[in-house]
Design an enzyme around this catalytic site. Structure first.
Site, PDB file in Angstrom:
ATOM      1  N   TYR A 180      -1.838  -0.485  10.377  1.00 35.85           N
ATOM      2  CA  TYR A 180      -1.998  -0.835   8.967  1.00 35.85           C
ATOM      3  C   TYR A 180      -0.754  -0.425   8.180  1.00 35.85           C
ATOM      4  O   TYR A 180      -0.198  -1.212   7.400  1.00 35.85           O
ATOM      5  CB  TYR A 180      -3.238  -0.154   8.393  1.00 35.85           C
TER       6      TYR A 180
ATOM      7  N   SER B 208       0.847  -1.194   0.000  1.00 32.03           N
ATOM      8  CA  SER B 208       0.000   0.000   0.000  1.00 32.03           C
ATOM      9  C   SER B 208       0.875   1.234   0.000  1.00 32.03           C
ATOM     10  O   SER B 208       2.021   1.211   0.471  1.00 32.03           O
ATOM     11  CB  SER B 208      -0.901   0.011   1.241  1.00 32.03           C
TER      12      SER B 208
END
Length: 242
Positions: free
Chosen positions: A149, A135
């Protein structure tokens, strides 16, 4: 054949659909058993080229059973797409340790465990493809993502390089794909104003589509990508250029 985790919706569903369209048998794994079964049924109602498996990737024992069942039914996976992830927001001051551990178990430990489970047989056969979904948050933190995350996705980027180095001489490539905001159910469940602000910073002026990520993953899973390993591919509309 390909094993795609988190294949019940969003990016994982798009990847599974694209790989299946290219002629691969696809095993779809998701903790949402109904969702993944529905997609497998759409791809192949006869269950000959698309099968669904219900498991949570943070449960290593369950994942081992899935890989065993896939191998018994078809063969050991030639392609592994580590896509399953828990998308979590929150201030660094508000993240509990149990939540931290749960996100890391889903997003990072599962990549380590599944790659070891599948890549050994790829190495023995001298051919394989591992594609890990990272990501933008793992490269520079994120407006939408919590620290847990972001840290997990940064770990995925490093783990990709470690496995790529281990497996390069054996015909197995390992690469990462790092999207920015993509229109998935998980993204749309986040705060709408925060999502709009994030999309507003993207130079191309929009969020990405799951199918666009699926197309990139399909290339990395192909024979033509045999000279590409240890790389992280940005798919972010120009928000992070290097």
């Amino acid at each position: 054949m390909a094993l795609v985790t988190g294949a019940g919706q969003g990016i994982g569903a798009a990847i599974a659909t694209r790989l299946h369209a290219q002629g691969l048998r696809v095993a779809l794994l998701d903790k949402n058993g109904d969702g993944v079964a529905a997609l497998a049924g759409e791809l192949d109602p006869r269950g000959e080229t698309a099968l669904s498996f219900h498991a949570d990737v943070s449960d290593v024992g369950a994942v081992q059973n899935v890989v065993r069942d896939i191998t018994a039914t078809w063969n050991a996976p030639d392609v592994l797409v580590n896509n399953a992830a828990a998308t979590a927001a929150g201030s660094v001051w508000d993240i509990g340790l149990e939540e931290w551990d749960a996100v890391l178990a889903t997003n990072l430990r599962s990549v380590f465990a599944l790659t070891r489970l599948c890549a050994g047989e790829m190495r023995r056969r001298h051919w394989g493809r591992v594609i890990n979904l990272a990501s933008l948050a793992g490269q520079q933190g994120g407006m939408l993502a919590g620290a847990h995350y972001s840290a997990s996705k940064a770990g995925v980027l490093v783990l990709t390089k470690v496995f790529a180095s281990e497996l390069a001489a054996h015909g197995v490539t390992v690469n990462a794909v790092a999207p920015a905001a993509v229109l998935t159910p998980a993204a749309q469940a986040l705060d709408p104003e925060a999502l709009a602000r994030a999309v507003g910073t993207i130079p191309v002026g929009r969020a990405g589509l799951p199918s666009e990520v699926g197309g990139l993953v399909a290339y990395l899973a192909s024979e033509e990508a045999g000279y590409v390993t240890g790389a992280a591919f940005d798919i972010n509309g120009g928000i992070h250029m290097r």
